[in-house]
Design an enzyme around this catalytic site. Structure first.
Site, PDB file in Angstrom:
ATOM      1  N   ASP A  33       0.863  -1.169   0.000  1.00 19.46           N
ATOM      2  CA  ASP A  33       0.000   0.000   0.000  1.00 19.46           C
ATOM      3  C   ASP A  33       0.913   1.236   0.000  1.00 19.46           C
ATOM      4  O   ASP A  33       2.040   1.180   0.465  1.00 19.46           O
ATOM      5  CB  ASP A  33      -0.879  -0.058   1.258  1.00 19.46           C
TER       6      ASP A  33
ATOM      7  N   ASP B 244      -2.999   7.195  -4.312  1.00 22.51           N
ATOM      8  CA  ASP B 244      -4.363   7.685  -4.563  1.00 22.51           C
ATOM      9  C   ASP B 244      -4.894   8.375  -3.311  1.00 22.51           C
ATOM     10  O   ASP B 244      -4.348   8.213  -2.213  1.00 22.51           O
ATOM     11  CB  ASP B 244      -5.292   6.555  -5.025  1.00 22.51           C
TER      12      ASP B 244
ATOM     13  N   CYS C 138     -17.119 -21.314  18.519  1.00 19.88           N
ATOM     14  CA  CYS C 138     -16.132 -21.645  17.492  1.00 19.88           C
ATOM     15  C   CYS C 138     -15.297 -22.811  17.986  1.00 19.88           C
ATOM     16  O   CYS C 138     -15.061 -22.944  19.186  1.00 19.88           O
ATOM     17  CB  CYS C 138     -15.242 -20.428  17.233  1.00 19.88           C
TER      18      CYS C 138
ATOM     19  N   CYS D  46     -12.225 -23.576  16.346  1.00 17.19           N
ATOM     20  CA  CYS D  46     -10.915 -23.491  15.702  1.00 17.19           C
ATOM     21  C   CYS D  46      -9.861 -23.950  16.716  1.00 17.19           C
ATOM     22  O   CYS D  46     -10.153 -24.076  17.911  1.00 17.19           O
ATOM     23  CB  CYS D  46     -10.659 -22.070  15.210  1.00 17.19           C
TER      24      CYS D  46
ATOM     25  N   CYS E 183      -9.760 -21.681  19.892  1.00 15.08           N
ATOM     26  CA  CYS E 183     -10.910 -21.775  20.798  1.00 15.08           C
ATOM     27  C   CYS E 183     -10.983 -23.143  21.460  1.00 15.08           C
ATOM     28  O   CYS E 183     -11.380 -23.266  22.614  1.00 15.08           O
ATOM     29  CB  CYS E 183     -12.196 -21.451  20.045  1.00 15.08           C
TER      30      CYS E 183
HETATM   31 ZN   LIG Z   1     -12.063 -19.811  17.166  1.00 11.29          ZN
END
Ligand SMILES: [Zn+2]
Length: 575
Positions: free
Chosen positions: A93, A128, A276, A278, A281
């Site tokens: 960027d 920009d 969750c 994952c 978690c």
């Molecule tokens: Zn998670």
């Protein structure tokens, strides 16, 4: 000059596409999420991102690298890939974001472009100028003029693929002008200045801006939704045709204790349960709340990325099977202001429906009144006008559907809260009447008259449904098992060509491609001379030469406008 970009569409649904983007030989499957890495204080290193999430592209800030004396020396020495320890695609960027946040930056357009050349960015940006949403129009216009001037400056001097920012604040006329100019010169177009709109949950404006940009650039342009990193909007942005997202959100939100989900943002401190499973978690459970400092930020950031990539995979799967509207219907119900995006989606429905596919393998779920606005519904209603029948079944939101069509997509897989008894109706219809109605629906009013009473129809032994149609001992058509779509054989194709004048149902190709198509090779976009605008992606089409001689029959792989806009990739899969 610079690295090369190629983009090929593999699958599509609504305005969304799963594509293969290649930049200087490095491959990215789109829609893709580029996690933003802050080189001064990275939460997860690019190598960890690669190992844990298999990311193929990351984004970092060239302005920070330029202004930080220590980092500048190192990046000039090692290159940006060396600095990050990442050999995938690195996008940089230019400092535009800092410009918007702090009002000025200590660099020039030329300097930041030259710097990105030196550090070897794969994708880079010119400087920009993002306008704030609802900025004074005169101010937004002035900023846009300067942006477009800087875009011109970047042309020919950048050694990287330019991620060309399309600005214009919330003014759609300015966005349209910017899109036209930028879209003409650049292959990678970035919808910029939308972070504020996102943060204010102005989803209806977001739809208007993205749709306006897409309508004004060639469809083969890769579109980056700048700063759109929340999984909640991936399905919406993808449906409108965005291919790249970048996310600083995973890390920024983690610093604030915010826990991302595909249905919105939660505050970790307020959670009594973690919705969750994952690895983060599962491992910590609620103890995630008790972690401290950098460790907490890091683990929460990992969770945020898991849900982001999970949602992206869900979106790609939906595009593949043609069920993106089903997913979108659920996601738009996550928040009342997201539901407001539907109004805008319906205003762009006519345009969006030309990009959508006409058939698929997925089920059509009628999930509520918003189904009225689905692009597939717009297309189906248009086709139903072609079919004349005295016996109909009510199938909202399609309306009255001829019983003869009950075995084809989407009616065959139609599910509504009160779906009952369609198999019974199916049994009461003569196969030949069904076939005639399907011909009208698929090819146009009057196509059914091409089926004479003497055809012989063979049904599948397993499903009992029509499978082959013979005329005078010759195979006239077959029916595809997945959607019961009619696949014309040569004799039927010749009758269709006779019945419907050029260019209806046709894709005409130039002489150079003719021998290849005759052999059964796919038709590539760049060889297409003309195409019938009424066709839809996944329609069966007649491939003809410039004198309208039939070469082959095939399945349209893209929408008509895409076929004309693309230089690369398949237009028709020939049988
Ligand atoms: Zn998670």
């Amino acid at each position: 000059m610079g690295s090369r970009l190629s983009f090929e569409v593999k699958a599509k649904d609504i305005g969304a596409r799963v594509g293969l983007l290649e930049i200087g030989g490095k491959k990215i499957e789109t829609p893709a999420l580029m996690p933003v890495v802050n080189p001064r204080r990275e939460v997860l290193s690019p190598r960890e991102l690669r190992e844990e999430f298999n990311v193929s592209a990351v984004m970092t800030n060239a302005y920070i690298l330029l202004r930080d004396e220590e980092l500048r020396g190192e990046v000039l020495d090692k290159g940006v890939h060396g600095l990050l320890g990442f050999d995938g695609v690195v996008a940089t960027d230019s400092g535009s974001f800092q410009l918007m946040q702090y009002g000025n930056v200590l660099t020039s357009n030329k300097e930041i472009i030259g710097f990105q050349n030196k550090i070897g960015s794969d994708i880079g940006s010119f400087l920009d100028i993002p306008s704030m949403p609802d900025a004074f129009k005169a101010r937004a216009e002035e900023q846009l003029d300067l942006t477009l001037e800087r875009a011109k400056e970047a042309r020919g001097v950048a050694d990287f693929i330019v991620n060309a920012g399309i600005q214009g604040s919330s003014y759609l006329d300015l966005r349209a002008r910017a899109a036209k100019e930028i879209g003409e010169d650049f292959r990678l177009c970035a919808v910029g200045g939308i972070v504020g709109i996102m943060e204010d949950y102005r989803f209806s404006d977001l739809v208007d801006i993205i749709a306006t940009v897409k309508k004004n650039i060639p469809l083969d342009r890769v579109v980056h939704a700048f700063g759109l990193g929340h999984p909640m909007v991936f399905s919406l942005a993808a449906a409108l045709g965005c291919d790249l997202f970048d996310s600083a959100a995973y890390a920024l939100y983690a610093r604030d204790g915010r826990y991302l989900t595909a249905m919105g943002t939660l505050h970790l401190d307020n959670l009594s349960y973690l919705p969750c499973c994952c690895p983060v978690c599962s491992r910590y459970g609620l103890e995630l709340k008790e972690l401290e400092g950098d460790e907490k930020v890091r683990e929460l950031a990992r969770h945020n990325l898991y849900v982001s990539f999970e949602e992206l995979a869900r979106v790609k799967q939906a595009i593949h099977e043609g069920s993106l509207w089903n997913l979108l219907s659920v996601r738009l119900r996550s928040h009342p202001l997201l539901l407001s995006a539907l109004q805008s989606l319906s205003e762009h429905g006519e345009w969006l429906s030309t990009l959508d596919r006409i058939t698929g393998k997925s089920s059509f779920y009628h999930l509520g009144p918003e189904a009225e606005h689905r692009t597939e519904v717009i297309n189906v209603r248009e086709r139903l006008k072609r079919v004349d029948s005295k016996r109909t079944i009510k199938m909202p939101p399609f309306g009255d559907v001829p019983v003869e069509l009950s075995s084809i997509y989407p009616f065959v897989s139609y599910m509504a809260p009160d779906s009952v008894g369609r198999e019974e109706v199916y049994a009461q219809v003569r196969d030949i009447d069904r076939l005639r109605a399907m011909m009208d629906y698929q090819f146009g009013s009057g196509a059914g008259s091409l089926i004479p009473e003497r055809v012989r129809i063979k049904n599948s032994r397993r499903t009992g449904r029509m499978r082959w149609v013979y005329l005078d001992g010759e195979l006239f058509a077959s029916l595809r098992a997945s959607d019961n779509w009619i696949i014309p054989k040569e004799k039927m194709a010749l009758s269709l060509r006779e019945k419907f004048p050029y260019p209806l149902l046709r894709v005409s190709v130039d002489d150079e491609a003719k021998p290849f198509v005759e052999e059964g090779k796919s038709v590539f976009c760049k060889f297409v001379l003309e195409i019938d605008d009424n066709l839809r992606c996944m329609d069966e089409v007649l491939v003809v030469d410039k004198d309208d001689n039939l070469i082959r029959v095939g399945t349209l792989h893209l929408s008509p406008r895409e076929v004309m806009d693309y230089n690369k990739g398949m237009a028709v899969r020939v049988r």
